[in-house]
Design a protein around this motif. Structure first.
Motif, PDB file in Angstrom:
ATOM      1  N   PRO A 170     -74.306 -13.318  21.931  1.00  0.00           N
ATOM      2  CA  PRO A 170     -74.836 -12.799  23.207  1.00  0.00           C
ATOM      3  C   PRO A 170     -74.066 -13.299  24.419  1.00  0.00           C
ATOM      4  O   PRO A 170     -73.849 -12.542  25.374  1.00  0.00           O
ATOM      5  N   ILE A 171     -73.633 -14.562  24.393  1.00  0.00           N
ATOM      6  CA  ILE A 171     -72.859 -15.099  25.514  1.00  0.00           C
ATOM      7  C   ILE A 171     -71.532 -14.367  25.637  1.00  0.00           C
ATOM      8  O   ILE A 171     -71.089 -14.013  26.741  1.00  0.00           O
ATOM      9  N   LEU A 172     -70.875 -14.134  24.507  1.00  0.00           N
ATOM     10  CA  LEU A 172     -69.599 -13.418  24.524  1.00  0.00           C
ATOM     11  C   LEU A 172     -69.762 -12.009  25.064  1.00  0.00           C
ATOM     12  O   LEU A 172     -68.940 -11.540  25.869  1.00  0.00           O
ATOM     13  N   VAL A 173     -70.814 -11.337  24.661  1.00  0.00           N
ATOM     14  CA  VAL A 173     -71.060  -9.973  25.138  1.00  0.00           C
ATOM     15  C   VAL A 173     -71.287  -9.962  26.641  1.00  0.00           C
ATOM     16  O   VAL A 173     -70.729  -9.120  27.365  1.00  0.00           O
ATOM     17  N   VAL A 174     -72.076 -10.896  27.143  1.00  0.00           N
ATOM     18  CA  VAL A 174     -72.360 -10.958  28.582  1.00  0.00           C
ATOM     19  C   VAL A 174     -71.083 -11.233  29.367  1.00  0.00           C
ATOM     20  O   VAL A 174     -70.826 -10.619  30.409  1.00  0.00           O
ATOM     21  N   ILE A 175     -70.250 -12.148  28.870  1.00  0.00           N
ATOM     22  CA  ILE A 175     -69.002 -12.474  29.575  1.00  0.00           C
ATOM     23  C   ILE A 175     -68.082 -11.264  29.617  1.00  0.00           C
ATOM     24  O   ILE A 175     -67.463 -10.966  30.657  1.00  0.00           O
ATOM     25  N   LEU A 176     -67.962 -10.546  28.505  1.00  0.00           N
ATOM     26  CA  LEU A 176     -67.090  -9.371  28.469  1.00  0.00           C
ATOM     27  C   LEU A 176     -67.562  -8.299  29.448  1.00  0.00           C
ATOM     28  O   LEU A 176     -66.743  -7.662  30.122  1.00  0.00           O
ATOM     29  N   VAL A 177     -68.870  -8.121  29.537  1.00  0.00           N
ATOM     30  CA  VAL A 177     -69.402  -7.103  30.452  1.00  0.00           C
ATOM     31  C   VAL A 177     -69.235  -7.545  31.895  1.00  0.00           C
ATOM     32  O   VAL A 177     -68.818  -6.760  32.761  1.00  0.00           O
ATOM     33  N   ARG A 178     -69.560  -8.806  32.184  1.00  0.00           N
ATOM     34  CA  ARG A 178     -69.452  -9.297  33.560  1.00  0.00           C
ATOM     35  C   ARG A 178     -68.012  -9.308  34.051  1.00  0.00           C
ATOM     36  O   ARG A 178     -67.746  -9.087  35.241  1.00  0.00           O
ATOM     37  N   ALA A 179     -67.059  -9.550  33.119  1.00  0.00           N
ATOM     38  CA  ALA A 179     -65.647  -9.563  33.499  1.00  0.00           C
ATOM     39  C   ALA A 179     -65.074  -8.161  33.633  1.00  0.00           C
ATOM     40  O   ALA A 179     -63.918  -8.000  34.055  1.00  0.00           O
ATOM     41  N   GLY A 180     -65.840  -7.143  33.286  1.00  0.00           N
ATOM     42  CA  GLY A 180     -65.368  -5.774  33.396  1.00  0.00           C
ATOM     43  C   GLY A 180     -64.427  -5.355  32.282  1.00  0.00           C
ATOM     44  O   GLY A 180     -63.772  -4.313  32.366  1.00  0.00           O
ATOM     45  N   ILE A 181     -64.344  -6.144  31.210  1.00  0.00           N
ATOM     46  CA  ILE A 181     -63.457  -5.808  30.103  1.00  0.00           C
ATOM     47  C   ILE A 181     -64.011  -4.643  29.294  1.00  0.00           C
ATOM     48  O   ILE A 181     -63.255  -3.794  28.804  1.00  0.00           O
ATOM     49  N   VAL A 182     -65.327  -4.604  29.145  1.00  0.00           N
ATOM     50  CA  VAL A 182     -65.966  -3.526  28.399  1.00  0.00           C
ATOM     51  C   VAL A 182     -67.313  -3.234  29.048  1.00  0.00           C
ATOM     52  O   VAL A 182     -67.907  -4.109  29.685  1.00  0.00           O
ATOM     53  N   SER A 183     -67.767  -2.012  28.906  1.00  0.00           N
ATOM     54  CA  SER A 183     -69.035  -1.604  29.506  1.00  0.00           C
ATOM     55  C   SER A 183     -70.153  -1.665  28.468  1.00  0.00           C
ATOM     56  O   SER A 183     -69.903  -1.689  27.255  1.00  0.00           O
ATOM     57  N   VAL A 184     -71.384  -1.686  28.961  1.00  0.00           N
ATOM     58  CA  VAL A 184     -72.538  -1.691  28.067  1.00  0.00           C
ATOM     59  C   VAL A 184     -72.579  -0.416  27.237  1.00  0.00           C
ATOM     60  O   VAL A 184     -72.918  -0.429  26.045  1.00  0.00           O
ATOM     61  N   ILE A 190     -70.165   1.472  19.791  1.00  0.00           N
ATOM     62  CA  ILE A 190     -69.460   0.905  18.626  1.00  0.00           C
ATOM     63  C   ILE A 190     -70.409   0.102  17.740  1.00  0.00           C
ATOM     64  O   ILE A 190     -69.972  -0.754  16.968  1.00  0.00           O
ATOM     65  N   ARG A 191     -71.694   0.370  17.815  1.00  0.00           N
ATOM     66  CA  ARG A 191     -72.667  -0.378  17.026  1.00  0.00           C
ATOM     67  C   ARG A 191     -72.373  -0.306  15.534  1.00  0.00           C
ATOM     68  O   ARG A 191     -72.432  -1.324  14.836  1.00  0.00           O
TER      69      ARG A 191
END
Length: 265
Positions: A170-184, A190-191
């Motif tokens: 969950p931390i990795l997912v939040v960081i990726l979204v907050r950094a703009g690398i990937v969107s929700v 890609i589930r």
């Protein structure tokens, strides 16, 4: 203050923080070392409970009965003193962060530490008992199950690290979204691939049995879904901030510039 003086002051501060972190770890290790044998017995309990009648653990090297419990004591001391160690890290990097970065980093550090410990707890209380029961049930007739205590510690540490990192998803997912690398939205799309990848990771980082692979893959995917949910909630304030009036944005920018000038001075 010149650049060289600033660099030296940072090195002095870093040395002080490292010494404090090491001192805290040493203070935590002293009582853990006194109860090292009891700590190892507690760590070995999931296997001892599943051994058949007459099964036991053995030591195949001369120094193993001493060094293995000491390793367990060091691991326990690291976990106990982890809040103090993280505080030293935070105290060193906090002066170089903006206000909004401080508001984001501190909860992430606390949450990631808590999740890693939860992953270790899940491995100890849920995964290891099922794994050992599965393995001992498949022992051939007439084979005495006797595990070396050093090999057992290596196995348990591998499981702890695998599940601890898994609970960081969950931390990795939040960081990726907050950094703009990937969107929700992309993460939701890609589930199915993440589900397949979870079982592949479970097959790589766990023993070659179905139970341990399943016990790692299912939490990994569920935590991925939790990360998507949290990332969606966290990004809402950022979206609202982007639509704030320009005068509010200018005020925040001025505050950040003032912090930058203060650090440079």
């Amino acid at each position: 203050m010149s650049t060289d003086e600033t660099f030296i002051s940072h090195l002095v501060e870093l040395r002080a923080r490292l010494l404090r972190a090491f001192g805290g770890l040493l203070l935590g290790f002293i009582p853990c070392a006194y109860y090292a044998r009891e700590l190892y017995s507690l760590l070995a309990q999931p296997l001892l409970d599943k051994l058949p009648q007459g099964g036991q653990m053995i030591a195949t090297e001369v120094v193993t009965p001493f060094f293995v419990p000491m390793k367990v004591a060091m691991m326990a001391a690291f976990i106990i003193t982890l809040p103090h160690t993280l505080y030293q890290i935070w105290a060193f990097v906090a002066p170089g962060l903006y206000s909004h970065e401080k508001r984001l980093v501190l909860p992430l550090v606390f949450t990631s530490s808590l999740l890693f410990i939860c992953g270790m707890g899940f491995a100890y209380f849920a995964a290891l008992p099922l794994v050992f029961e599965f393995i001992t049930q498949f022992a051939p007739e007439g084979v005495a199950v006797m595990t070396d205590i050093g090999r057992y510690l290596d196995f348990v540490l591998t499981m702890f690290i695998a599940f601890g990192i898994t609970f960081e998803v969950p931390i990795l997912v939040v960081i990726l979204v907050r950094a703009g690398i990937v969107s929700v939205e992309k993460l939701k799309a890609i589930r199915r691939y993440v589900l397949v990848g979870a079982f592949v990771i479970g097959a790589i980082f766990t023993p070659p049995d179905v139970v341990s692979q399943f016990m790692l893959a299912v939490p990994l995917y569920l935590l991925y879904e939790l990360g998507i949910l949290v990332a969606g909630l966290v990004t809402q304030p950022a979206k609202l901030l982007a639509h704030q009036p320009s005068n509010d944005m200018d005020t925040e920018q001025k505050l950040e510039e003032a912090e930058t000038r203060k650090r440079n001075d």
